[in-house]
Write an enzyme that holds these catalytic residues in place. Sequence first.
Site, PDB file in Angstrom:
ATOM      1  N   HIS A 395       0.838  -1.190   0.000  1.00 52.53           N
ATOM      2  CA  HIS A 395       0.000   0.000   0.000  1.00 52.53           C
ATOM      3  C   HIS A 395       0.880   1.249   0.000  1.00 52.53           C
ATOM      4  CE1 HIS A 395      -3.703  -2.113   0.319  1.00 52.53           C
ATOM      5  NE2 HIS A 395      -3.480  -2.612   1.526  1.00 52.53           N
ATOM      6  N   CYS A 444      -0.205   2.116  -5.068  1.00 50.67           N
ATOM      7  CA  CYS A 444      -1.144   3.140  -5.511  1.00 50.67           C
ATOM      8  C   CYS A 444      -0.584   4.533  -5.253  1.00 50.67           C
ATOM      9  CB  CYS A 444      -2.475   2.991  -4.782  1.00 50.67           C
ATOM     10  SG  CYS A 444      -3.379   1.504  -5.268  1.00 50.67           S
TER      11      CYS A 444
END
Length: 804
Positions: A395, A444
């Site tokens: 992440h 991301c």
Amino acid sequence: MGDWNLSIGALNEGIRSRLAEKLDNGTCGWRQLANVVMDQPQFRCSENEMTTCSLQVLSPTGSPGRYFLERLSERSCTLGFLLQCLKKIENREAVQYLTATVMEQIRITLQPQSQHVAEGGRAVLVCKASGPAGIGYQWFRGKEEVLDGSVPELVLCPLTPGQQGPYTCRVNHGENFTFSDWAHVRLVRSADSSAGVRSSLFSPSVSGVCIIRQPQAQAVAEGDTLCLECYAEANPPPQYQWYLNKQPVPMGKDSTLKILCVTTADRGQYSCKVFNLYHEVWSNQVHVKIDPGSSIHPSFAEVNAAAMPIPTRQMSKLYATDKVALLMGNMNYVHHRPLRAPMADVHELTNLLRQMDFKVVSLLDLNWQEMHSAVTEFLLLLDRGVYGLLYFAGHGYENYGNSFMVPIDAPASYTSENCLWVQDVLQRMQERETGLNVFLLDMCRKRNLNDGVPPQPGKLKVTANIVFGYATCVDAEAFEVNKDDLSNGIFISFLKQRVMEDEKVTVMLDRVAEDMGQCEITRGRQALELRSNLSERRALTDRIQPSGCQETTSARNLQWAIAHVLPESRNLQFDCGVKVQLGFAAEFSNVMIIYTRILDKPEDIESCSAHLTDFTGDLELDLKISNQETLADAGSLLPMDILIPTELPSLYTRLKGLQRLKKELTFTVCLQYQYMNLDEEVQERQTVIVGKPLVSKLNLYETRLPRSHSASSSFSQSTSFSECFGSSFPDTDNSSIGSASTIWSYYSQPKVSSENINLPVEDDSEGLFDADLPQPLRTSKSLPHGQVEDHTYRFSSMDNFHSC
């Protein structure tokens, strides 16, 4: 012709003993030889050594000549120098024996290669050697000689299960002999789908020869060095033969042809034949011009006699002093959705980078402290001219041009204070004067609304050696593809097809972007973004040419090696007579596999098994998948049978999170067995202590002290490693590894506008997945920076870490 540049240590035990016999005399023996070799100071023996040499006659098997030869071998005395000295003392018998021995030295020119073959298929093992006429060959499977295995090519057809195993070839001539490398022949059962998946990912298969770097035309001045290069990929590995004007070059049997002090006789048309057991291809034919009065700069080459010189890649200047990579994959988040792809992504990229000679540290599931410590250890392994590559899968998020990697312990509403700041890592890499800085961020880049004012990095230097490869665009998500029991991120799925191309890093990443753009399932959802200011044609495949400071190189290699040491395999003898073997393998730098197998048991014991239990409390261990019969069942990506090349059944246990191990690794081997004609099962236990394996020696869990501005000014880039390490550095004993660390302080960066960190963008942007078979898409790396806390860091260790 024999190789007289070899060390005396290259002679086998028998030859050195026979040579020593010819030196154990008083007229032209070892004493006279000692007086002659003193012409070279490095070979001079001390009085104590001479006395010890004389005292060898007091031992029934002692030999002064043998002892003296060992001292010369330790000083890297060459066979050629020894021959000259033997001629000076007129020891004709020793001269004749050494000459005949060296001229008849057996050298293996083609090693047998491991193969995976379908049952009933055909396996061919080839061993070729050079030396005197009449060389003999003897093939062995393990310790058993193979019948009819007296030829260079051993053909196993049709291959049966009983024929798989390790093979070696004994090459002999008279009393001289040598053994080839071991080659493993294993069956591939097509009916096993899971084995098929792993075979396609990890197992070698026969392939054609593909030339990936063609030789280039040259224009060289007489007296200079001519260097032609031709590189190819093939399985089995390729061999090379260079030709000049269609005639073979006697010494041209390597991928690089180097001719020192060329003359006009060396001009003409050069080409290279590349071949293996199954295929053969030819390189382009190139013209080499030798000009007696030429003053052509080496950065230019002539395509043909009539063409104007054009610039070519200056191979002599484009190199790395070393190559270091840190790969981090976070999957099992405490407060956020877990991911599946990082484990396979890190594993595959690790294997590819190692093939390009990178020293790779691969780590899974790191918390905030562990990520900071791991990055710090990585930074301290960098030095002037080193290529540094950092890959992160997990992440992440981006705010105002600042990228942040999220650790597994980040709170639900995390900010920059809970994450690792990429731009700060870049600035600290620049302080090390690296030759190339590559960041591959597979995460991301959505904006984190929980974060406030972004931190301000220090001013970046204009180094023109920075490359950022983002798996996705700004304010977009990155995805992973789940297929069967394996998961890959979209980025790595395409990157692994290109990363070993001998191209400028940005060109290689451009092609990855183009491939992603042609894939249906990623089009419009995820696109690679490349940011770079790289001004030279540097590639990940560039060769390593160590710096002039051998001390620095040795320090980095030793420190690397210390933190990738596996426990030695050991055999446990139980009171009942059962012998159990324990073996260890590294899957990642912080993930270790332990296997157990029964080596021997008394005849009156009908059945027995050895299980591992009672592990040290700091480790991550899933009891449900411990002591499993296959590596896959234990949760490992390593291919089955890679650890043990025999048919004995084994049990596998996978230990994760070694970076959290604060004490020595301790566990219990529980042996359960049953005697014949008895229903009751008997149990014996042994406690095993194996120290701190792999990356656990780094103590990544430890909190670092705040950085201070004054500390940085006291340490210059030119300071050698040994000055930092202190006297305890060379000690590699486990008990003193902690003392190999030293304190290094970094200064706090001044605050500047975030606009200063923007890098010039290089814009360029084939399909990997089946177009007619939609794959499930999942957002793989979203979620969210603040002021990263300053720390004082220690230099701990990390070298070549082998996954099996």
